[in-house]
Design an enzyme around this catalytic site. Structure first.
Site, PDB file in Angstrom:
ATOM      1  N   HIS A  62       0.853  -1.187   0.000  1.00 24.96           N
ATOM      2  CA  HIS A  62       0.000   0.000   0.000  1.00 24.96           C
ATOM      3  C   HIS A  62       0.888   1.236   0.000  1.00 24.96           C
ATOM      4  CE1 HIS A  62      -3.588   2.430   1.873  1.00 24.96           C
ATOM      5  NE2 HIS A  62      -2.987   3.060   0.904  1.00 24.96           N
ATOM      6  N   GLU A 116       0.628   8.161  -3.548  1.00 25.58           N
ATOM      7  CA  GLU A 116       1.586   7.716  -2.529  1.00 25.58           C
ATOM      8  C   GLU A 116       2.835   8.598  -2.528  1.00 25.58           C
ATOM      9  OE1 GLU A 116       1.152   5.402  -0.095  1.00 25.58           O
ATOM     10  OE2 GLU A 116      -0.896   5.393  -0.817  1.00 25.58           O
ATOM     11  N   HIS A 120       3.057  10.973   0.711  1.00 25.20           N
ATOM     12  CA  HIS A 120       4.029  10.396   1.661  1.00 25.20           C
ATOM     13  C   HIS A 120       5.482  10.521   1.195  1.00 25.20           C
ATOM     14  CE1 HIS A 120       0.695   8.641   3.930  1.00 25.20           C
ATOM     15  NE2 HIS A 120       0.183   8.201   2.790  1.00 25.20           N
TER      16      HIS A 120
END
Ligand SMILES: *[C@@H]1O[C@H](CO)[C@@H](O)[C@H](O)[C@H]1NC(C)=O
Length: 228
Positions: A62, A116, A120
């Site tokens: 993930h 992502e 992040h």
């Protein structure tokens, strides 16, 4: 005049020290999060397979998420560093296999990877550029074969129910590190094994004991491991 100069020089140096310190320590560790596709799909919202086909019946990545020891986390750290697929051309095939998107509508995965990276990845940019970031996650996935670890203990994605403590013990015994298990619920409100969080040091190379576990509802004692 000289005193004044010394006064300003002192504060300038103090400021420079803090700036250096804070850029060297943007975050304290990573969560490396893997998801079970059977549980992602077995919900009211359902899922869509990527355009490249149904993913393997394996845990998928993930994300790799910078986090603070306090439990909070930085996000969207650099709007000037957009996702750039051309920087990771050589990784795309491995990403499709190990980091597949299950979001609807079906897509190749760039939207997922873009999210992502931007939310992040940009927060660990001082350590890992875009290519290194995605590669680090793929390498971590290779280090630990979660599904095999569970199967070796008789914990299989067969729609059966398993004790969360047995799942955690299996992973702890095989890797040396305690995971955090996140559940979700299917349409019948049964809790199931959704995501496994492991902690990784700031070079994104080695697993560590988690300094702090995510806040959030814990799983019931027994959970389903659905088929995919
Ligand atoms: C991460 O762990 C590896 C292996 O223990 C070590 O070589 C490396 O220096 C660590 N990185 C940091 C930032 O602590």
């Amino acid at each position: 005049m000289k005193d004044q100069l010394a006064f300003y020089a002192f504060f300038f140096l103090l400021y420079a020290c803090f700036a250096a310190l804070s850029s060297a320590q943007d975050f304290d560790f990573f969560y490396f999060v893997q998801q079970w596709p059977g549980s992602y799909c077995d919900t009211k919202r359902s899922c869509c397979y990527p355009t490249t086909g149904k993913p393997a019946a394996d845990f998928g990545i993930h994300g790799l998420w910078p986090n603070y020891n306090s439990g909070s986390y930085p996000s969207d750290c650099d709007p000037d560093s957009p996702y750039d697929a051309s920087q990771i051309k050589d990784l795309i095939r491995r990403m499709q296999e190990k980091w597949p998107t299950l979001a609807c509508p079906s897509s190749e995965g760039h939207h997922f990877w873009e999210h992502e990276w931007e939310k992040h990845g940009t927060c660990s940019e001082s350590i890992l550029d875009q290519h290194s970031y995605f590669q680090a996650a793929l390498n971590l996935k290779n280090k630990i074969n979660l599904l095999q670890i569970l199967k070796d203990r008789g914990i299989e994605p067969d729609g059966g129910n398993y004790e969360v403590s047995d799942i955690k013990d299996a992973i702890k015994d095989a890797t040396g590190f305690t995971p955090w298990i996140q559940c979700n619920v299917d349409e019948g409100r049964n809790s199931q094994l959704y995501q496994v969080y492991m902690c990784v040091n700031t070079s994104a190379t080695n697993f560590i004991e988690c300094p702090v576990f995510p806040k959030g509802r814990s799983c019931p004692q027994e959970i389903e491991f659905p088929v995919f």
